[in-house]
Design a protein around this motif. Sequence first.
Motif, PDB file in Angstrom:
ATOM      1  N   HIS A   1       0.838  -1.200   0.000  1.00 26.84           N
ATOM      2  CA  HIS A   1       0.000   0.000   0.000  1.00 26.84           C
ATOM      3  C   HIS A   1       0.873   1.249   0.000  1.00 26.84           C
ATOM      4  CE1 HIS A   1      -3.223   2.769   1.088  1.00 26.84           C
ATOM      5  NE2 HIS A   1      -4.087   1.778   0.931  1.00 26.84           N
ATOM      6  N   PRO A   2       0.526   2.259  -0.787  1.00 29.55           N
ATOM      7  CA  PRO A   2       1.313   3.497  -0.779  1.00 29.55           C
ATOM      8  C   PRO A   2       1.425   4.142   0.599  1.00 29.55           C
ATOM      9  CG  PRO A   2      -0.150   3.461  -2.668  1.00 29.55           C
ATOM     10  CD  PRO A   2      -0.527   2.277  -1.819  1.00 29.55           C
TER      11      PRO A   2
ATOM     12  N   ALA B   1      -1.505   7.393  -6.823  1.00 29.95           N
ATOM     13  CA  ALA B   1      -2.761   7.710  -7.508  1.00 29.95           C
ATOM     14  C   ALA B   1      -2.613   8.974  -8.343  1.00 29.95           C
ATOM     15  CB  ALA B   1      -3.882   7.871  -6.486  1.00 29.95           C
ATOM     16  N   ALA B   2      -1.935   9.980  -7.814  1.00 36.32           N
ATOM     17  CA  ALA B   2      -1.749  11.241  -8.538  1.00 36.32           C
ATOM     18  C   ALA B   2      -0.966  11.044  -9.829  1.00 36.32           C
ATOM     19  CB  ALA B   2      -1.048  12.252  -7.644  1.00 36.32           C
ATOM     20  N   ALA B   3      -0.047  10.059  -9.849  1.00 33.58           N
ATOM     21  CA  ALA B   3       0.782   9.810 -11.023  1.00 33.58           C
ATOM     22  C   ALA B   3       0.117   8.863 -12.018  1.00 33.58           C
ATOM     23  CB  ALA B   3       2.128   9.231 -10.595  1.00 33.58           C
TER      24      ALA B   3
ATOM     25  N   CYS C   1      -6.155  -1.598  -1.934  1.00 30.76           N
ATOM     26  CA  CYS C   1      -5.567  -0.571  -2.785  1.00 30.76           C
ATOM     27  C   CYS C   1      -5.783  -0.931  -4.255  1.00 30.76           C
ATOM     28  CB  CYS C   1      -4.067  -0.443  -2.493  1.00 30.76           C
ATOM     29  SG  CYS C   1      -3.230   0.805  -3.493  1.00 30.76           S
ATOM     30  N   HIS C   2      -6.223   0.057  -5.034  1.00 31.67           N
ATOM     31  CA  HIS C   2      -6.419  -0.178  -6.465  1.00 31.67           C
ATOM     32  C   HIS C   2      -5.091  -0.230  -7.225  1.00 31.67           C
ATOM     33  CE1 HIS C   2     -10.681   0.186  -5.930  1.00 31.67           C
ATOM     34  NE2 HIS C   2     -10.637   1.472  -5.616  1.00 31.67           N
ATOM     35  N   VAL C   3      -4.034   0.335  -6.634  1.00 29.76           N
ATOM     36  CA  VAL C   3      -2.732   0.374  -7.311  1.00 29.76           C
ATOM     37  C   VAL C   3      -1.675  -0.295  -6.439  1.00 29.76           C
ATOM     38  CG1 VAL C   3      -3.230   2.369  -8.753  1.00 29.76           C
ATOM     39  CG2 VAL C   3      -2.391   2.719  -6.421  1.00 29.76           C
ATOM     40  N   ALA C   4      -2.056  -1.368  -5.765  1.00 30.83           N
ATOM     41  CA  ALA C   4      -1.160  -2.028  -4.809  1.00 30.83           C
ATOM     42  C   ALA C   4       0.146  -2.440  -5.481  1.00 30.83           C
ATOM     43  CB  ALA C   4      -1.842  -3.267  -4.228  1.00 30.83           C
TER      44      ALA C   4
ATOM     45  N   ALA D   1      -8.279   7.532 -15.581  1.00 27.38           N
ATOM     46  CA  ALA D   1      -9.203   6.472 -15.161  1.00 27.38           C
ATOM     47  C   ALA D   1      -8.814   5.922 -13.798  1.00 27.38           C
ATOM     48  CB  ALA D   1      -9.220   5.352 -16.201  1.00 27.38           C
ATOM     49  N   GLU D   2      -7.516   5.765 -13.556  1.00 27.83           N
ATOM     50  CA  GLU D   2      -7.054   5.264 -12.261  1.00 27.83           C
ATOM     51  C   GLU D   2      -7.339   6.271 -11.150  1.00 27.83           C
ATOM     52  OE1 GLU D   2      -3.328   2.390 -13.637  1.00 27.83           O
ATOM     53  OE2 GLU D   2      -2.991   4.529 -13.289  1.00 27.83           O
ATOM     54  N   ARG D   3      -7.117   7.542 -11.428  1.00 26.65           N
ATOM     55  CA  ARG D   3      -7.410   8.572 -10.419  1.00 26.65           C
ATOM     56  C   ARG D   3      -8.897   8.597 -10.099  1.00 26.65           C
ATOM     57  NH1 ARG D   3      -3.702  11.519 -13.580  1.00 26.65           N
ATOM     58  NH2 ARG D   3      -5.378  12.726 -14.554  1.00 26.65           N
ATOM     59  N   GLU D   4      -9.709   8.463 -11.118  1.00 22.09           N
ATOM     60  CA  GLU D   4     -11.170   8.457 -10.898  1.00 22.09           C
ATOM     61  C   GLU D   4     -11.588   7.259 -10.060  1.00 22.09           C
ATOM     62  OE1 GLU D   4     -15.347   8.485 -13.484  1.00 22.09           O
ATOM     63  OE2 GLU D   4     -13.407   8.632 -14.493  1.00 22.09           O
ATOM     64  N   ARG D   5     -10.970   6.108 -10.331  1.00 24.76           N
ATOM     65  CA  ARG D   5     -11.309   4.917  -9.555  1.00 24.76           C
ATOM     66  C   ARG D   5     -10.874   5.079  -8.099  1.00 24.76           C
ATOM     67  NH1 ARG D   5      -9.119  -1.315 -10.117  1.00 24.76           N
ATOM     68  NH2 ARG D   5     -10.872  -2.265  -8.982  1.00 24.76           N
TER      69      ARG D   5
END
Length: 357
Positions: A251-252, A298-300, A328-331, A304-308
Amino acid sequence: MAAPAAAPLLEVRDLRVTFATPRGPVRAVDSLGFTVETGRTLGIVGESGSGKSVTSLAVMGLHRGAEVGGSIALAGQELTGMSEKELSRLRGRKMAMIFQDPLSSLHPYYTVGEQIAEHFRVHFKAGRAAARKRAVDMLGEVGIPEPARRAGEYPHQFSGGMRQRAMIAMALACEPDLLIADEPTTALDVTVQAQILELIARLQQERGLGVVMITHDLGVVARVAHEVLVMYGGRAAEQAGVDELFADPAHPYTRGLLDSLPRLDDADDDPLRAIPGSPPSLLTPAPGCAFAPRCAVAAAGTAAERERCTGERPELLPYAGPGRLAACHVAGRTAPAAGGAAAAAAAAAATESEVSR
């Protein structure tokens, strides 16, 4: 036919703790789940306000005026919904807690020995002489010199480290199976912190205790925990074995905690690496990931990823191997300037080096 697996010592499922306030309900803990096995230590880590202490008080049944939902099972016995009388029989005898501030937890008008003895008498109906002997024996077991004499002294006559040892003696006097330590090294100097952690680890090994160690200090986690639960905004952000979490945080937020640790290879003028922004409001929670407004990953990402991340709350799902979970969506992904897994591993190594001094 294989024998069924033994139930965990402590199993928490879908725990929810809500407080009513003039501005509306506050969900301090939301859909939290974890287990603690006999002889193992679970470290619960996170910023102030993440829900760590609220969780521990819910397990002990010490919340007043809060709505507690979900399941809390101790050795297969359901605690949620128990009456105060039933819970009071279990507190101390089956589960015990060490609080942050031993001076405010000990009564100033009674000697330390009297307080430990009374705790023992309540659960075992022992006589005064037997209870006092138990108190003296426990003070000796936790490393307090001249325990017979010190049992007759008052809390203010003890140093901070000795008071914490006395609290550990009281917590373990009735041989509980589960010990919850809520920031047990707060306000103690580094040498005394190490002594208290070593004492808890020794007693756990000797008695086969299951331990929940609540802390904001990743150095404590690295030193004593077997498994780690990272909390953020009242929810679980990540769960992993301690080695896996320090080597490869998913996780970030966990990565940010590790990156914020001072490292041995830092130059003297290197700035501290902080997580930008503020913890989320529990009164008006965001619809998506609570960490998204502070998340460099998430910012980077793509639009679509930021919206999710900002619109869909992530569920706690398996990640990279058995026993690992991440919400986390971007684990596992790093932001361009985050430093990657090598930086996290270096920070973990620095932490372990720091706590082993």
